[in-house]
Design a protein around this motif. Structure first.
Motif, short mmCIF file in Angstrom:
data_model
loop_
_atom_site.label_atom_id
_atom_site.label_comp_id
_atom_site.label_asym_id
_atom_site.label_seq_id
_atom_site.Cartn_x
_atom_site.Cartn_y
_atom_site.Cartn_z
N ALA A 409 0.80 -1.23 0.00
CA ALA A 409 0.00 0.00 0.00
C ALA A 409 0.83 1.28 0.00
CB ALA A 409 -0.98 -0.02 1.17
N PRO A 410 1.79 1.47 0.94
CA PRO A 410 2.56 2.72 0.91
C PRO A 410 3.34 2.92 -0.38
CG PRO A 410 2.84 1.58 3.01
CD PRO A 410 2.16 0.62 2.08
N ILE A 411 3.87 1.82 -0.94
CA ILE A 411 4.63 1.93 -2.19
C ILE A 411 3.72 2.32 -3.34
CG2 ILE A 411 6.01 0.65 -3.86
CD1 ILE A 411 6.99 -1.11 -1.56
N LEU A 412 2.56 1.69 -3.43
CA LEU A 412 1.64 1.93 -4.54
C LEU A 412 1.15 3.37 -4.55
CD1 LEU A 412 0.12 0.60 -6.89
CD2 LEU A 412 -1.75 0.09 -5.30
N ASN A 420 1.88 11.53 -10.85
CA ASN A 420 0.94 12.66 -10.96
C ASN A 420 -0.49 12.22 -11.31
OD1 ASN A 420 2.88 14.71 -10.42
ND2 ASN A 420 3.64 14.50 -12.53
N PHE A 421 -0.87 11.05 -10.78
CA PHE A 421 -2.27 10.65 -10.91
C PHE A 421 -3.14 11.64 -10.12
CE2 PHE A 421 -1.92 5.79 -11.82
CZ PHE A 421 -1.10 6.08 -12.90
N LEU A 423 -5.48 13.02 -7.35
CA LEU A 423 -5.53 12.66 -5.95
C LEU A 423 -6.69 11.72 -5.66
CD1 LEU A 423 -4.40 13.06 -3.08
CD2 LEU A 423 -5.95 15.02 -2.85
N SER A 424 -7.79 11.92 -6.35
CA SER A 424 -8.97 11.07 -6.13
C SER A 424 -8.66 9.60 -6.39
CB SER A 424 -10.13 11.52 -7.01
OG SER A 424 -9.76 11.48 -8.38
N THR A 425 -7.67 9.31 -7.25
CA THR A 425 -7.30 7.92 -7.55
C THR A 425 -6.88 7.19 -6.28
OG1 THR A 425 -6.55 8.55 -9.76
CG2 THR A 425 -5.80 6.42 -8.91
N ASN A 426 -6.10 7.87 -5.42
CA ASN A 426 -5.65 7.24 -4.18
C ASN A 426 -6.82 6.91 -3.27
OD1 ASN A 426 -2.91 7.56 -4.97
ND2 ASN A 426 -2.94 9.68 -4.23
N PHE A 427 -7.76 7.85 -3.15
CA PHE A 427 -8.93 7.58 -2.33
C PHE A 427 -9.75 6.42 -2.88
CE2 PHE A 427 -8.25 12.13 -1.24
CZ PHE A 427 -8.12 11.99 0.13
N TYR A 428 -9.88 6.38 -4.22
CA TYR A 428 -10.68 5.32 -4.84
C TYR A 428 -10.02 3.95 -4.68
CZ TYR A 428 -13.34 9.11 -7.00
OH TYR A 428 -14.12 10.23 -7.22
N VAL A 429 -8.68 3.90 -4.67
CA VAL A 429 -7.98 2.62 -4.48
C VAL A 429 -8.30 2.06 -3.10
CG1 VAL A 429 -5.70 1.59 -4.12
CG2 VAL A 429 -6.12 3.03 -6.12
N PHE A 430 -8.23 2.91 -2.07
CA PHE A 430 -8.55 2.46 -0.72
C PHE A 430 -10.04 2.12 -0.59
CE2 PHE A 430 -4.78 5.17 0.50
CZ PHE A 430 -3.95 4.09 0.77
#
Length: 452
Positions: A409-412, A420-421, A423-430
């Motif tokens: 998770a921290p690496i991904l 530069n994806f 920011l919403s991408t990170n929230f959606y992954v979780f």
């Protein structure tokens, strides 16, 4: 030792009194139980601070011009401690069989305390990452040794309660890391936060003096003089320990069969879906703990607010574990875990939308409830699900597989931010991990006892 000799030493109970307390839930919990739980709780507290402080200081660390730390590098460093934890957790069982649980507990606490101090003085990101990795090895040894000592010195019918109390130290350590960062990070910088993490080494003399060694270990090694001395001091019967050793030897002979049982036709479906659920659950926990403050900073929230959200994440985890436990006893573990993960996934997805601070705090609170707070219930569920002779193996393997998610998770997320994806991408992954975990747990069938 006779009752008369006990009276001379100031004791009013015979050595068998403790064993009576082990089987009578109405009697008071022995003082040795509170002593051991308190010291083990402190070890868990120190570990919780150690692992949470990196996420708290990450925004400031990445802004440090001396290091110019990229998001990818920051994510990798965040995983180094978790890789060390995996190594520590795997190796600690063998080492404790040689040196004893007390010595390993003290060594692990000392190791990650020293590594916290060295991290605070690290002149480069490379050395900082190395110190975090070595410190993670110490962290990995705390949980199994603290758990074993807590269980061994707790009354039989209070073991779940004592274990839950001990385990809250981890969440409170995360709370403390957020509070320290909120008050001192801005003025004194990130290095002071790691110096604070080195303070637990001051408790080592207390542990050396007051923390008893495992009686199981002493008896297994034939060190009956030391075992008898501790047993007489705390009114424990050596005969019960010898009987426990005999049972352990019989169980060791069946150890190979336990692993095979997990993949039998009857259990393989449950085993695989437990593994998937642990993977996704720990993916969310360690990903959010590492990156939440930085993600909220990027979203436009000030440092103080982002640290306040980390505080909310851990506070809600403390309350969540207690509330979810009560709910699981009433409505069933599987249903409560599924709803909690689904709630966490929806809440994390909604964090991608800019909202008022009140709404954001509520969403983060639900996320903490549904991720960290659910872990203890998930541990209890898998322990109840499998037969007594297989539950330890089932939990150990599931946690081991789950730690892979914790490392990834921290690496991904660091890679996503470096690329530069949005920011919403990170929230959606979780969020996706939460929703999948909610579905995964539902595919676990009832066991032979109808456990759901």
């Amino acid at each position: 030792m006779s009752q008369t000799s006990h009276a001379k030493d100031g004791y009013s109970k015979s050595p068998t009194d403790f064993n009576n307390e082990l089987t009578n839930e109405n009697k008071a919990i022995p003082g040795i139980t509170f002593l051991v739980v308190m010291l083990c709780w402190f070890g868990m507290f120190a570990e919780g601070y150690d692992l949470a402080i990196y996420g708290a200081v990450l925004p400031t660390l990445m802004d440090d011009p001396a290091w110019s730390l990229s998001a990818a590098a920051a994510g990798s460093i965040g995983s180094y401690a978790l890789i060390g934890m995996l190594i520590g957790a795997v190796s600690v069982g063998t080492i404790t069989d040689i040196l004893g649980r007390k010595k390993i507990m003290i060594f692990c606490l000392s190791l990650f305390s020293v590594m916290m101090a060295l991290s605070a003085m690290a002149p480069s990101p490379e050395l900082f990452g190395l110190f975090r990795f070595i410190g993670g090895i110490g962290c990995g040894g705390i949980i199994p040794t603290a758990s074993a000592l807590t269980i061994e010195y707790s009354p039989l019918k209070r073991r779940s309660l004592m274990y839950a109390m001990m385990y809250t130290g981890y969440a409170f350590g995360g709370v403390f890391s957020a509070l320290v960062s909120m008050f001192f990070l801005g003025e004194y910088g990130w290095r002071l936060m790691f110096f604070v993490g080195a303070a637990p080494i001051l408790a080592v003399p207390l542990m050396i003096k007051f923390l008893p060694e495992s009686l199981d270990f002493l008896v297994a090694k034939g060190r009956y003089a030391g075992a008898t001395r501790i047993a007489n001091r705390y009114h424990i019967s050596i005969e019960s320990i010898k009987e426990s050793q005999l049972n352990n030897k019989q169980e060791t002979q069946r150890k190979t069969n336990r692993v095979a049982t997990l993949f039998s036709k009857q259990n393989i479906r449950a085993t695989l879906f437990f593994w998937v659920t642990f993977f996704l659950g720990l993916f969310m926990i360690y990903g959010l703990t590492t990156w939440l403050p930085k993600m909220m900073r990027v979203a436009g929230y000030p440092l103080g607010s982002s640290l306040g959200l980390l505080l909310m994440l851990n506070l809600s985890a403390v309350a969540g574990s207690l509330l979810a436990g009560v709910a699981a006893d009433r409505w069933g573990s599987k249903k409560v875990i599924s709803i909690s993960y689904l709630l966490a996934g929806i809440s994390i997805a909604l964090l991608s939308v800019k909202s008022s601070m009140i709404i954001v705090y509520c969403l983060v609170g639900f996320a903490g409830f549904g991720t960290i707070g659910t872990t203890l219930i998930l541990n209890a569920y898998i322990s109840k699900y499998f037969d007594a002779e297989n539950r330890g193996t089932a939990l150990g393997w599931a946690l081991g597989f789950g730690r892979i998610g914790a490392i990834i998770a921290p690496i991904l997320v660091g890679l996503f931010m470096s690329w530069n994806f949005k920011l919403s991408t990170n929230f959606y992954v979780f969020a996706l991990a939460g929703i999948l975990a909610a579905l995964s747990i539902l595919f676990i069938p009832k066991n032979r006892n109808g456990e759901i």
